[in-house]
Design an enzyme around this catalytic site. Structure first.
Site, PDB file in Angstrom:
ATOM      1  N   CYS A   1      71.174  31.504  48.045  1.00 20.67           N
ATOM      2  CA  CYS A   1      72.400  30.793  47.691  1.00 20.67           C
ATOM      3  C   CYS A   1      73.171  30.416  48.956  1.00 20.67           C
ATOM      4  CB  CYS A   1      73.239  31.680  46.778  1.00 20.67           C
ATOM      5  SG  CYS A   1      74.803  30.942  46.306  1.00 20.67           S
TER       6      CYS A   1
ATOM      7  N   CYS B   1      77.040  30.778  48.607  1.00 21.90           N
ATOM      8  CA  CYS B   1      77.451  32.188  48.633  1.00 21.90           C
ATOM      9  C   CYS B   1      77.381  32.766  50.049  1.00 21.90           C
ATOM     10  CB  CYS B   1      76.532  33.052  47.772  1.00 21.90           C
ATOM     11  SG  CYS B   1      76.144  32.366  46.170  1.00 21.90           S
ATOM     12  N   ASP B   2      76.283  32.500  50.758  1.00 22.23           N
ATOM     13  CA  ASP B   2      75.997  33.267  51.970  1.00 22.23           C
ATOM     14  C   ASP B   2      76.035  32.469  53.268  1.00 22.23           C
ATOM     15  OD1 ASP B   2      75.607  35.453  50.352  1.00 22.23           O
ATOM     16  OD2 ASP B   2      73.457  35.106  50.128  1.00 22.23           O
TER      17      ASP B   2
END
Ligand SMILES: Cc1cc2nc3c(=O)[nH]c(=O)nc-3n(C[C@H](O)[C@H](O)[C@H](O)COP(=O)(O)OP(=O)(O)OC[C@H]3O[C@@H](n4cnc5c(N)ncnc54)[C@H](O)[C@@H]3O)c2cc1C
Length: 315
Positions: free
Chosen positions: A135, A138-139
């Site tokens: 992701c 997300c990251d």
């Protein structure tokens, strides 16, 4: 004898837990079932930095808080209770079949999520959350100034690879074929990005690292090669858990359930929320929003159904 509820929720990730919190708080007799422990993909997530209200929180802690919060409003939570099948009777009653029996309700919210497809190479599982990610939104921000590898050749790989150059100093996109499947416009955008380099006909063999990712090893036209990278982002597909509904329900080519603005599926009295439904982004915040909308919509549906039943009884 099967147990009777107003609402049955399948899945205890963020979408299901938000739906459960709202439904229970609206005094609907609600049960939430999960085949594992509560939390869904939150349990595979190390650190979350993009859920509003929390600067930074561990995935398992957010899962625990969401579960406790929903239980405080009276949600009946049943963990390690896999749903085998959701069926629909002629009068619209849903039958939720479990290994241990069955539950019945007029309203079912499917929040069964899904999982990113894995590469299945050594190092992937061991380094998940320590440099291996599925992701970019997300990251990505954890990898400022680093060199990254993206694996995949579809829209997600090229789109997310391009997105990662906001943080990374360089992004290699490794694809096993010599042509991408991604839309031409995404290929053109990636080609025009000076931070992106394509590595084609590359079969990934291993993700190398001890405490965190250090390199990616692959075979290209018969030769073993290795690229030193600080992170590997894998975008080779996502598998939604949408197969448990027995009658036909509308879905897209990837198996994601199609919904309207109230997150109703093509089956009356059946909602789909979070990662299992077709939508733009798969995030905790959107999953929670979906759960909220579906619970409110289900409550209104139950009201209408009761009114109709009262009127039918009077006629
Ligand atoms: C490694 C990783 C890191 C991520 N990091 C972030 C992040 O930092 N920020 C962010 O916003 N998002 C992040 N995401 C995405 C986010 O976790 C998901 O979008 C979110 O969890 C989706 O919630 P959901 O409730 O729809 O599904 P899920 O979280 O997938 O939950 C679905 C639940 O349904 C259960 N279930 C499935 N089938 C059945 C069945 N037949 N019977 C009973 N139960 C069933 C599963 O056990 C699971 O608990 C990350 C995802 C991953 C994989």
């Amino acid at each position: 004898m099967s147990e009777q509820f107003d609402v049955v929720i399948v899945g205890g990730g963020p979408a299901g837990l938000a739906a459960g919190l709202y439904a229970a708080r609206m005094n609907l007799r609600t049960v939430l079932l999960d085949r594992g422990p509560l939390g869904g993909q939150l349990l595979n997530t190390e650190l979350i930095e993009d859920y509003p209200g929390f600067d930074s929180i561990q995935g398992h802690e957010l899962a625990m808080r969401m579960g406790d919060h929903a239980r405080r409003f009276g949600l009946d939570v049943r963990e390690f209770e896999p749903v085998m099948e959701v069926d629909v009777e002629a009068d619209g009653t849903k039958v939720v079949r479990l290994e241990s029996g069955e539950l019945r309700a007029p309203a079912v919210i499917v929040a069964a999520g899904g999982l990113p497809r894995r590469l299945g190479v050594p190092g992937e599982q061991e380094l998940a959350g320590r440099g291996v990610s599925y992701c970019a939104v997300c990251d990505g921000a954890f990898f400022k100034g680093q060199v990254l590898a993206v694996v995949g050749g579809g829209d997600a790989a090229l789109e997310e690879g391009d997105f990662l150059t906001r943080y990374a100093s360089k992004v290699y996109i490794l694809h096993r074929r010599n042509q991408f499947r991604a839309q031409p416009v995404l290929q053109d955008r990636a080609r025009a990005n000076p931070k992106i380099e394509f590595v084609l006909e590359a079969q990934v063999r291993q993700i190398v690292g001890d405490q965190s990712v250090q390199a990616i090893r692959y075979v290209q036209r018969g030769e073993e090669r290795q690229l030193p990278v600080g992170g590997v982002f894998i975008f080779i597909g996502f598998v939604p858990n949408s197969g448990l509904i027995r009658p036909h329900v509308e879905h897209d080519a990837g198996g994601y359930l199609l919904t309207d603005r109230e997150l109703r599926t093509s089956i009356e009295g059946l909602w789909a929320v979070g990662d299992v439904r077709a939508q733009l982004t798969r995030q905790i915040a959107t999953a929670v929003g979906d759960g909220t909308t579906a619970a409110v919509s289900a409550s209104q549906y139950l009201e209408r159904r009761r009114d109709q039943q009262r009127q039918a009884a009077l006629a």
